[in-house]
Structures are given as structure tokens and as C-alpha cells.
Design an enzyme around this catalytic site. Structure first.
Site, mmCIF file in Angstrom:
data_model
loop_
_atom_site.group_PDB
_atom_site.id
_atom_site.type_symbol
_atom_site.label_atom_id
_atom_site.label_comp_id
_atom_site.label_asym_id
_atom_site.label_seq_id
_atom_site.Cartn_x
_atom_site.Cartn_y
_atom_site.Cartn_z
ATOM 1 N N GLY A 13 0.855 -1.188 0.000
ATOM 2 C CA GLY A 13 0.000 0.000 0.000
ATOM 3 C C GLY A 13 0.890 1.237 0.000
ATOM 4 N N ALA A 15 2.169 2.924 2.382
ATOM 5 C CA ALA A 15 3.280 2.911 3.345
ATOM 6 C C ALA A 15 4.443 2.078 2.807
ATOM 7 C CB ALA A 15 2.795 2.356 4.687
ATOM 8 N N LYS A 34 0.253 -9.796 -0.190
ATOM 9 C CA LYS A 34 -0.693 -10.905 -0.099
ATOM 10 C C LYS A 34 -1.374 -11.284 -1.400
ATOM 11 C CE LYS A 34 -3.312 -11.199 4.097
ATOM 12 N NZ LYS A 34 -4.453 -10.715 4.818
ATOM 13 N N THR A 42 -5.234 1.332 0.630
ATOM 14 C CA THR A 42 -4.845 2.550 -0.095
ATOM 15 C C THR A 42 -5.638 2.689 -1.390
ATOM 16 O OG1 THR A 42 -2.610 2.374 0.791
ATOM 17 C CG2 THR A 42 -2.901 3.733 -1.188
ATOM 18 N N ALA A 45 -9.024 4.349 -1.066
ATOM 19 C CA ALA A 45 -9.173 5.642 -0.384
ATOM 20 C C ALA A 45 -9.887 6.623 -1.307
ATOM 21 C CB ALA A 45 -7.816 6.172 0.037
ATOM 22 N N GLN A 46 -10.856 7.303 -0.756
ATOM 23 C CA GLN A 46 -11.672 8.187 -1.591
ATOM 24 C C GLN A 46 -11.371 9.661 -1.335
ATOM 25 O OE1 GLN A 46 -15.827 7.243 -1.034
ATOM 26 N NE2 GLN A 46 -15.652 5.247 -2.002
ATOM 27 N N GLY A 48 -9.176 11.764 0.387
ATOM 28 C CA GLY A 48 -7.917 12.394 0.022
ATOM 29 C C GLY A 48 -6.901 12.417 1.151
ATOM 30 N N GLU A 112 -13.630 17.681 5.115
ATOM 31 C CA GLU A 112 -14.216 16.480 5.729
ATOM 32 C C GLU A 112 -14.491 16.750 7.199
ATOM 33 O OE1 GLU A 112 -12.808 12.493 4.387
ATOM 34 O OE2 GLU A 112 -11.250 13.632 3.385
ATOM 35 N N HIS A 240 -16.746 4.056 10.077
ATOM 36 C CA HIS A 240 -17.098 5.157 9.176
ATOM 37 C C HIS A 240 -18.615 5.287 9.177
ATOM 38 C CE1 HIS A 240 -17.329 7.836 5.798
ATOM 39 N NE2 HIS A 240 -16.016 7.905 5.745
ATOM 40 N N ARG A 286 -15.943 11.789 13.205
ATOM 41 C CA ARG A 286 -16.558 10.500 12.884
ATOM 42 C C ARG A 286 -17.118 9.728 14.061
ATOM 43 N NH1 ARG A 286 -12.508 8.165 8.418
ATOM 44 N NH2 ARG A 286 -13.031 9.910 7.065
ATOM 45 N N HIS A 347 -13.841 0.695 9.827
ATOM 46 C CA HIS A 347 -13.124 1.389 8.754
ATOM 47 C C HIS A 347 -11.618 1.474 8.995
ATOM 48 C CE1 HIS A 347 -12.655 4.240 5.503
ATOM 49 N NE2 HIS A 347 -12.175 5.177 6.309
ATOM 50 N N ARG A 382 -9.155 8.970 14.722
ATOM 51 C CA ARG A 382 -8.386 9.599 13.638
ATOM 52 C C ARG A 382 -9.189 10.696 12.945
ATOM 53 N NH1 ARG A 382 -8.079 8.442 7.896
ATOM 54 N NH2 ARG A 382 -9.674 6.883 8.279
HETATM 55 P P1 FAD Z 1 -2.712 -0.796 2.927
HETATM 56 O O1 FAD Z 1 -2.883 0.202 1.875
HETATM 57 O O2 FAD Z 1 -3.915 -1.498 3.394
HETATM 58 O O3 FAD Z 1 -1.675 -1.885 2.410
HETATM 59 C C1 FAD Z 1 -1.431 -3.036 3.164
HETATM 60 C C2 FAD Z 1 -0.645 -4.010 2.300
HETATM 61 O O4 FAD Z 1 -0.173 -5.084 3.104
HETATM 62 C C3 FAD Z 1 -1.460 -4.641 1.192
HETATM 63 O O5 FAD Z 1 -0.656 -4.681 0.055
HETATM 64 C C4 FAD Z 1 -1.720 -6.058 1.693
HETATM 65 O O6 FAD Z 1 -1.887 -7.009 0.687
HETATM 66 C C5 FAD Z 1 -0.431 -6.313 2.450
HETATM 67 N N1 FAD Z 1 -0.519 -7.354 3.470
HETATM 68 C C6 FAD Z 1 -1.357 -7.437 4.539
HETATM 69 N N2 FAD Z 1 -1.079 -8.536 5.255
HETATM 70 C C7 FAD Z 1 -0.044 -9.163 4.631
HETATM 71 C C8 FAD Z 1 0.680 -10.349 4.878
HETATM 72 N N3 FAD Z 1 0.407 -11.155 5.906
HETATM 73 N N4 FAD Z 1 1.675 -10.677 4.027
HETATM 74 C C9 FAD Z 1 1.962 -9.919 2.947
HETATM 75 N N5 FAD Z 1 1.303 -8.779 2.662
HETATM 76 C C10 FAD Z 1 0.311 -8.420 3.501
HETATM 77 N N6 FAD Z 1 -7.399 7.441 4.514
HETATM 78 C C11 FAD Z 1 -7.142 8.725 4.185
HETATM 79 O O7 FAD Z 1 -6.207 9.331 4.717
HETATM 80 N N7 FAD Z 1 -7.920 9.341 3.258
HETATM 81 C C12 FAD Z 1 -8.953 8.729 2.634
HETATM 82 O O8 FAD Z 1 -9.609 9.319 1.789
HETATM 83 C C13 FAD Z 1 -9.249 7.386 2.980
HETATM 84 N N8 FAD Z 1 -10.286 6.736 2.412
HETATM 85 C C14 FAD Z 1 -10.453 5.410 2.701
HETATM 86 C C15 FAD Z 1 -11.462 4.696 2.031
HETATM 87 C C16 FAD Z 1 -11.609 3.346 2.226
HETATM 88 C C17 FAD Z 1 -12.690 2.584 1.517
HETATM 89 C C18 FAD Z 1 -10.731 2.669 3.119
HETATM 90 C C19 FAD Z 1 -10.852 1.197 3.339
HETATM 91 C C20 FAD Z 1 -9.760 3.375 3.801
HETATM 92 C C21 FAD Z 1 -9.615 4.739 3.594
HETATM 93 N N9 FAD Z 1 -8.622 5.466 4.255
HETATM 94 C C22 FAD Z 1 -8.401 6.766 3.922
HETATM 95 C C23 FAD Z 1 -7.659 4.790 5.110
HETATM 96 C C24 FAD Z 1 -6.384 4.551 4.294
HETATM 97 O O9 FAD Z 1 -6.733 4.175 2.999
HETATM 98 C C25 FAD Z 1 -5.511 3.492 4.892
HETATM 99 O O10 FAD Z 1 -5.349 3.697 6.254
HETATM 100 C C26 FAD Z 1 -4.146 3.511 4.230
HETATM 101 O O11 FAD Z 1 -4.306 3.376 2.835
HETATM 102 C C27 FAD Z 1 -3.307 2.391 4.770
HETATM 103 O O12 FAD Z 1 -2.151 2.286 3.995
HETATM 104 P P2 FAD Z 1 -1.125 1.148 4.341
HETATM 105 O O13 FAD Z 1 -0.055 1.212 3.306
HETATM 106 O O14 FAD Z 1 -0.754 1.233 5.754
HETATM 107 O O15 FAD Z 1 -1.969 -0.209 4.189
HETATM 108 C C1 SIN Z 2 -13.617 9.194 3.285
HETATM 109 O O1 SIN Z 2 -13.404 9.529 2.130
HETATM 110 O O2 SIN Z 2 -14.650 9.448 3.894
HETATM 111 C C2 SIN Z 2 -12.566 8.419 4.002
HETATM 112 C C3 SIN Z 2 -11.566 9.339 4.505
HETATM 113 C C4 SIN Z 2 -10.740 8.694 5.558
HETATM 114 O O3 SIN Z 2 -11.001 7.569 5.967
HETATM 115 O O4 SIN Z 2 -9.809 9.359 6.007
#
Ligand code: FAD
Ligand code: SIN
Length: 531
Positions: A13, A15, A34, A42, A45-46, A48, A112, A240, A286, A347, A382
Site C-alpha cells: 500500500g 506505506a 498478499k 490505499t 481511499a476516496q 484524500g 471532511e 465510518h 466520525r 473502517h 483519527r
Molecule cells: P494498505 O494500503 O492497506 O496496504 C497493506 C498491504 O499489506 C497490502 O498490500 C496487503 O496485501 C499487504 N498485506 C497485509 N497482510 C499481509 C501479509 N500477511 N503478508 C503480505 N502482505 C500483507 N485514509 C485517508 O487518509 N484518506 C482517505 O480518503 C481514505 N479513504 C479510505 C477509504 C476506504 C474505503 C478505506 C478502506 C480506507 C480509507 N482510508 C483513507 C484509510 C487509508 O486508505 C488506509 O489507512 C491507508 O491506505 C493504509 O495504507 P497502508 O499502506 O498502511 O496499508
Molecule cells: C472518506 O473519504 O470518507 C474516508 C476518509 C478517511 O477515511 O480518512
């Protein structure tokens, strides 16, 4: 089979990919993920990324909004650091090719819940997809990065795997990589690395209804916990407020940006009920909105409340929220004319693996970034769109620390064993996995949701303990599979959430217990730590 690289990144994702790109010029990087590379929270995410990008806004405003939303449990030093670094990190995303929506030449800044100013940088209502695309493009062309899709990490490699006698007492735990199941080949590979970045995202699937894609099973928190890392604030699960009613699993999110654009929550009588709960109305933080909806549903017996944008300019709605508009249409709802039925869903996990300001965990050579981590930014709730921001800031900081301290790493021991398959067999009892998984999700939804009580938490704990025992037993005698790995992690994370919720004897932010329905700043203005 052993595979060695300088850095192991678990997760693709925002990170994991941001960290990999920042560190790849100093050494070889393996990214294990995975499913397919893009499948992550990620990507969905809608709204921003929140950042101070306008002269009418200020760092102080963003800091105060974050602290207030987090019920003042946020670590101020973390908040100040993340907020101040925001604009630089956003500009870097633009430099690598992320196409954010603009209004003329300037970035279009959305709003937001809980934000006092317009500061949400976005790419229409598909911000995550655009960021993931740009990061994956860069990663694909980097000669030092190798990506392994369909590779599920089972456990982190630490002293525990090296020494068999329990007598040895290791004050410091080190991480030297991870055991990873190659799903296609059905073999466990030993990924060895001097430094490991845990970027596995969230744990939404601990609950029955969630906005998270299927990958979000809390693997990183569970693995880190088993390895001995400090975990904190797991009781703060963000629900959410607005997901499309009956949209399947995962629940389809209706971005908070829709309310930021002027959308209003209404009950079946058409009442703008949020005004009864908070002066910010539909744009309150939220935790407040989700709890208010929960209360309205319990009070009226209705199955959903409505989100109303029919009073807004139809063409503008379509232009700003094309993805949401289309998805609603598929469900027979033209949001420019019809009310949208919405319900809350799990969420975001505000707690996680404890890190310092450089993303270091309590385990040596193990870093954590993104939703899996607990940096102190989110506190008890958050602030919207602060998580993508946190991920880019901390991936930068961890890479910077590692570059500056590369001589301090003592490397890896020569005697890391391969995965031990002994005593395990293939079993036909796969139905147990799906039953246990469903049971965990149902128990957590029913008893550890938006509103909790001591009695319900105790009930949940008894049931999850039982499932954990069963899973432990099954795991010992069964060949690992993706389903079993996830089930073991879901049970572990459910347990951590319940234990943290029971420990906190007050109500703060996302944790609301009817038996302690008050804030207790004297005793509880502190993190809930589990080690
Ligand atoms: P992720 O993007 O979830 O990536 C995790 C990765 O780890 C994936 O590739 C997964 O396959 C991998 N993984 C997991 N377990 C394993 C394992 N055991 N072995 C190998 N790989 C593994 N946040 C905002 O700031 N703004 C937004 O607008 C927003 N909108 C959102 C909308 C939705 C629908 C959702 C679900 C979340 C939203 N969030 C938003 C939250 C935000 O998207 C996430 O917190 C953020 O993207 C997390 O990033 P990450 O890289 O930590 O994890
Ligand atoms: C949303 O677009 O409502 C999600 C934003 C977030 O989770 O930070």
C-alpha cells in the site's frame, strides 16, 4: 528456500511502496504482498490527504483539529511533526506523478468531518487509486526493488526461531526477516533481511461489516505481537458513518467529502438529526456521527439513515464524485435526485504497533508504517484523511533514519532455519476456518462495536478465548494456508481489541462504554499498552 535482500517490506500500500522507493537507492528491497500489488486499503481511499496547502489555513489549525478529533490522546510531538511535514510530502507525491484534482492551477481542497478548513488534497473520489498507480509505476521501474505477489507473511523471524531452549533470556529482540507462504507454489520461503518494514495496513475484517478490502485481517499487528513488540490503543476502532446500505462485503464507502460538499444526514422523518448531537452537524468528527447514527437506528428501529445531496448542484456532484455516483446508480440510486441509505461500518484501526518518530518499533531492525502502526497521531479517533498523510511522512522518516544509521546494523545470524513443516498435515477441516472467521466477525460486531458495555465485552472475551484455543490447536497440526494464517491473526487481533477495551475504564473518542460513560483525564489520558 532462502531469499536475501537488504530490506524486506511487507505490504504494497502507500506505506510499503513509499518506503521501498525511498530506501531502494541504498540497497536491495524485496516487497512481499498478499494478493496483486494494488490490492490494499490505499487503493480504495476516496476523500484524500489532509495537509495545510492554502494561505487561509495554518499548521496550528490542522494540529488543533487533529488533537480535538483524537480526544486529546494524540501525542502532540507526533501531530506537530506530521502536520508540519505534510506539504513537502504532498509535493513529492506530485513530483512522482500523482495527478491531484485542481481548480485552475491550484490544488482543489476538499473538506471532511472535524476539519475547520478546506485542506483535503484529492484525485476526484478515487484518491487512493491514483496514488497507488503512481507509486507502483515507479516501483516497477526501479532496478533494486523486487515485488513478490501472492505471498502471505506468516511470522517475523526473531531470536525465537533461532534458539530452542526456553532458558535463554533475550533482553533485546531482533527481526531478521519473515517466513512467507508463496500461495501459488504452496511453499514457505525464508525472506532474510537486515531491516524489515511492516506495512500490512488495517484489520477491518475482524468485524462483520467493513469498508476494507479482504486483505485487511490485522496480520501485521498479530505478527508483531507474537514477536514481542509493544502494541497500543487497539480499542480505538473507527467506524465510518456512511457506507451504502446493503452494498455487500466490503461495504461501499460514501466518502465524508460528500458531507464536506454539503451533504446532510437525515432520518426517515427527514430530520437533520445530527444537529441534536453536535453543533458541527453532519460534519462532526466520525466517532460522534457514527454513535449518533447508531443511536437513531436503535431509537427508531430503522435499518439505515439517509445521506441527502439532492439540494446540491447535480452536475457538480457528478463531477466531484464520479465513482460514488456510478456505484449508487448500480444500486438504483441517482444520488442527485434520491436519498442515499447509509449505515456505519468498521473502517480504520487507530491503534497498532508502537513506533517512535522514525518508525522504529520496540523490536530491533523492525519498523512499522501506515495503518499497522501506532505513532501517536490519531489518539482516540483519527481525523479524516490523516492516515495517507501519516504513511507518507513516516515512510520518509524511517528511510531517512536507516540511511543515516546504516553502519549500526550488525547484519543477520548465519543459522536462520527454514520453515519447519514437521508434525503438520493437510486436513479436510477447512470448513472450521470459515466458521471460526464468521464467528469472530459476528462476536466483534455484536459486542465490541460502536457502543460497548462491560458485560458485552466480557461475553466477547469468553467466546474469542475459546476460538483462540481452537485455532491454536488447529494451527499446530495443520499445514499453513492463507485462510489459516488470517484466521489466527483475526483471533489474535480480536483478543487485543477486547483486552484493550476492557482495560480502558472511561469513554474516549471511538471507545464508548455505557458503564463508564465519562472522560477520566486524571487516570486515562494515556495509551493502552499491551506487550
Ligand atoms: P494498505 O494500503 O492497506 O496496504 C497493506 C498491504 O499489506 C497490502 O498490500 C496487503 O496485501 C499487504 N498485506 C497485509 N497482510 C499481509 C501479509 N500477511 N503478508 C503480505 N502482505 C500483507 N485514509 C485517508 O487518509 N484518506 C482517505 O480518503 C481514505 N479513504 C479510505 C477509504 C476506504 C474505503 C478505506 C478502506 C480506507 C480509507 N482510508 C483513507 C484509510 C487509508 O486508505 C488506509 O489507512 C491507508 O491506505 C493504509 O495504507 P497502508 O499502506 O498502511 O496499508
Ligand atoms: C472518506 O473519504 O470518507 C474516508 C476518509 C478517511 O477515511 O480518512
Amino acid at each position: 528456500m532462502k531469499l536475501e535482500s537488504d530490506f524486506l517490506v511487507i505490504g504494497s500500500g502507500i506505506a510499503g511502496l513509499s518506503f521501498a522507493l525511498r530506501i531502494a537507492d541504498t540497497g536491495t528491497v524485496s516487497i512481499v504482498t498478499k494478493k496483486e500489488t494494488a490490492e490494499s486499503n490505499t487503493n480504495y481511499a476516496q476523500g484524500g490527504i489532509a495537509s495545510v496547502m492554502s494561505s487561509t489555513d495554518s499548521f496550528e489549525n490542522h494540529i488543533e483539529d487533529t488533537m480535538k478529533a483524537g480526544a486529546y490522546l494524540c501525542h502532540r510531538d507526533t501531530v506537530e511533526h506530521v502536520v508540519h511535514d505534510g506539504p513537502e510530502r504532498i509535493n513529492e507525491l506530485i513530483e512522482i506523478g500523482v495527478q491531484f484534482t485542481r481548480s485552475g492551477k491550484e490544488l482543489d481542497l476538499g473538506k471532511e468531518g472535524g476539519h475547520s478548513k478546506n485542506r483535503i488534497v484529492h484525485a476526484a473520489d478515487l484518491t487512493g487509486k491514483e496514488i497507488e498507480r503512481a507509486l507502483l509505476d515507479k516501483v516497477a521501474s526501479h532496478p533494486n526493488i523486487k515485488v513478490y505477489e501472492n505471498h502471505v507473511t506468516i511470522d517475523l523471524i526473531t531470536e525465537h526461531h533461532l534458539f530452542t531452549t526456553k532458558k535463554e533470556n533475550h533482553d533485546t529482540i531482533h527481526c531478521w526477516g519473515a517466513y512467507v507462504l508463496d500461495i501459488n507454489k504452496n511453499v514457505v520461503k525464508t525472506f532474510i533481511a537486515k531491516n524489515t518494514m511492516l506495512a500490512t495496513g488495517g484489520a477491518g475484517h475482524v468485524y462483520l461489516h467493513t469498508t476494507n478490502p479482504l486483505i485487511a485481517t490485522g496480520d501485521g499487528v498479530a505478527m508483531a505481537y507474537r514477536a514481542g513488540a509493544a502494541i497500543a490503543n487497539m480499542e480505538f476502532i473507527q467506524f465510518h458513518p456512511t457506507t451504502l446500505f446493503n452494498s455487500g462485503s466490503p461495504s461501499f464507502l460514501i466518502s465524508e467529502a460528500v458531507r464536506g460538499f454539503g451533504g446532510i444526514l437525515r432520518n426517515a422523518q427527514g430530520e437533520d438529526f445530527m444537529l441534536k448531537y453536535n453543533p458541527q452537524g453532519s460534519l462532526a468528527p466520525r466517532d460522534i456521527v457514527a454513535r449518533a447514527i447508531d443511536n437513531e437506528l436503535k431509537r427508531t428501529g430503522d435499518e439505515f439513515v439517509y445521506l441527502d445531496v439532492t439540494h446540491l448542484h447535480g452536475e457538480k456532484i457528478k463531477e466531484h464524485f464520479p465513482n460514488i455516483y456510478e456505484r449508487c446508480l448500480k444500486h438504483g440510486i441517482d444520488m442527485t435526485k434520491d436519498l442515499i441509505p447509509v449505515v456505519p461500518a468498521a473502517h480504520y484501526s487507530c491503534g497498532g504497533v508502537v513506533t517512535d518518530l522514525q518508525g522504529k518499533t520496540s523490536i530491533k531492525n523492525l519498523f512499522a508504517c501506515g495503518e499497522v502502526s501506532m505513532t501517536g497521531l490519531h489518539g482516540a479517533n483519527r481525523l479524516a484523511s490523516n492516515s495517507l498523510l501519516e504513511a507518507v511522512v513516516y515512510s520518509h522518516d524511517a528511510a531517512k533514519y536507516l540511511k543515516q544509521n546504516k553502519d549500526k546494523n550488525n547484519g543477520v545470524p548465519a543459522n536462520i532455519p527454514d520453515w519447519d513443516y514437521s508434525g503438520t498435515v493437510n486436513t479436510e477441516e477447512w470448513v472450521l476456518i470459515s466458521h471460526d472467521r464468521k464467528e469472530i466477525q459476528q462476536v466483534m460486531w455484536d459486542y465490541v462495536g460502536i457502543v460497548r458495555s462491560t458485560h458485552r465485552l466480557a461475553r466477547a472475551q469468553r467466546r474469542i478465548n475459546l476460538i483462540q484455543e481452537e485455532v491454536k490447536d488447529f494451527y499446530k497440526r495443520t499445514k499453513v494456508s492463507e485462510g489459516l494464517i488470517e484466521l489466527r491473526n483475526l483471533a489474535c487481533v480480536a483478543d487485543l481489541i477486547i483486552r484493550s477495551a476492557i482495560a480502558r475504564k472511561e469513554s474516549r473518542g471511538l471507545h464508548y462504554n455505557t458503564d463508564y460513560n465519562f472522560l477520566n483525564d486524571v487516570e486515562w489520558l494515556k495509551d493502552t499498552l499491551i506487550t
